[in-house]
Design an enzyme around this catalytic site. Structure first.
Site: not given
Ligand code: HPA
Length: 285
Positions: A32, A63, A85, A87-88, A115, A213-214, A237, A249
Site C-alpha cells: 500500500s 493497489h 490480500h 482478506y479480499e 505498510a 495484513m500481508s 501509523n 486506509h
Molecule cells: N494494523 C494493521 N495493518 C496495518 C496497519 C495497522 O495499524 N497500518 C497499516 N497496515
C-alpha cells in the site's frame, strides 16, 4: 481456500505466451502506497492482473494491479504493482500467483514491501523497518491442502525466512543514505479490521515490532520455493491505542507516500547492488 495448482499453471502459461523471452532474476511486490517508489524501473511490457488466470484485479485502493516486466541496474525484474490480500476473500491462489510466476520464471531474489502499524516504541509513522522475522497470526497458511512438491517440502523449515545477507545489505544502504531504520519482527493478521488497543498490547507482548495484513503468506511460499527474501515495512501509523486518532486506509496511503523519497532511495540502491548478489556464489547464510 486451498491453492489451485492447475490455475497457477495456467497463470504461468499465460504470462509465458505473452512474454516468451522473459528471464527475470529479481522480483518486487509493492505494498500500500509504495507505487511510485519503483518509478526508476524501465518497463518493457505490462499485463493487468485482471487478465492473468487466477490472479484477478486488486480490490483495494492504492493497489493498481499490474505486472510489469522491467529492468533496473541491468537486472531483469518482475514488478508486481499492487498485491492481492487474504482478506479480499479470493483464495490462496490469488495471493500465491505472483510468487508462483516468479518461481517458474527463475527469480532468485524477491523484495516484499508493505505498510504496517508500528508497535515498537521507537517506530513512528514514516519510519522503515527491515523485516528480520515474522509471526503468522492469520490462523491459516497457503500450504494447507494436498502437498505439491513443486513448492518444496511438506514441512518447510522457517528458521531463516528473510535472508540475513540481504538484510545486512539493506542496513548498509540505510546507513549510507543516513536514514534511520530498525530491524524487527512483523506480525501478520488477516484484517481487514485494524486491531483493538488490547490486541495491540498482546502483539507487543508476543514480541512483534510491527503489524500488518500481508507479506507473510508470500514470504512462506517464496522461501519454501528457494527464493531469497528481503522485506521492508513502511510504518504508516502507530498501531491502535498508540495512535492519536482513528485509523483509516487513506492515512496509511498518505503517510507511505510522504515517505516516498526514502522508499525509492532504498529500493534503487538495493537494485544497484543486486548484480553482486545474483552472481556471487556464497555459502548458505
Ligand atoms: N494494523 C494493521 N495493518 C496495518 C496497519 C495497522 O495499524 N497500518 C497499516 N497496515
Amino acid at each position: 481456500m486451498m491453492m489451485d495448482k492447475h490455475q497457477l499453471a495456467r497463470a504461468a502459461e499465460y504470462v509465458r505466451q505473452h512474454w516468451p523471452m522473459a528471464k527475470p532474476r529479481a522480483g518486487l511486490i509493492l505494498g500500500s502506497g509504495w507505487d511510485m517508489a519503483a518509478d526508476f524501473f524501465h518497463k518493457r511490457a505490462t499485463l493487468s492482473y485482471a487478465v492473468i488466470p487466477g490472479l484477478g484485479a486488486s480490490t483495494v485502493a492504492g493497489h493498481s494491479g499490474q505486472l510489469h516486466w522491467c529492468e533496473a541496474a541491468g537486472v531483469e525484474t518482475f514488478l508486481f504493482h499492487g498485491r492481492r490480500h487474504f482478506y479480499e476473500g479470493a483464495d490462496w491462489t490469488a495471493v500465491a500467483t505472483p510468487v508462483y510466476l516468479m518461481k517458474q520464471f527463475g527469480v532468485k531474489v524477491l523484495m516484499l514491501t508493505n505498510a504496517a502499524g508500528g508497535l515498537h516504541e521507537n517506530l513512528d509513522a514514516g519510519d522503515l523497518m527491515v523485516i528480520a522475522d515474522h509471526i503468522n497470526l492469520m490462523a491459516d497458511n497457503p500450504f494447507i491442502g494436498p502437498h505439491d512438491p513443486a513448492w518444496g517440502p511438506r514441512f518447510p523449515d522457517l528458521s531463516q525466512v528473510y535472508c540475513p545477507r540481504l538484510g545486512n545489505r539493506l542496513e548498509r544502504i540505510f546507513q549510507a543514505l543516513e536514514l534511520p531504520f530498525r530491524s524487527g519482527v512483523y506480525a501478520a493478521v488477516t484484517g481487514p479490521v485494524f486491531e483493538t488497543p488490547a490486541e495491540v498490547r498482546m502483539l507487543r507482548a508476543l514480541g512483534a515490532d510491527a503489524v500488518g495484513m500481508s507479506t507473510v503468506p508470500e514470504a512462506v511460499l517464496a522461501h519454501s520455493a528457494g527464493i531469497r527474501l528481503a522485506a521492508l515495512a513502511c510504518i504508516a501509523n502507530r498501531a491502535a491505542g498508540l495512535h492519536p486518532r482513528e485509523l483509516t486506509h487513506e492515512d496509511v496511503i498518505a503517510t507511505t507516500q510522504a515517505a516516498l523519497p526514502r522508499l525509492r532511495g532504498v529500493l534503487e540502491n538495493f537494485w544497484k547492488e543486486l548484480p553482486d548478489e545474483l552472481t556471487a556464489t556464497h555459502p548458505p547464510a
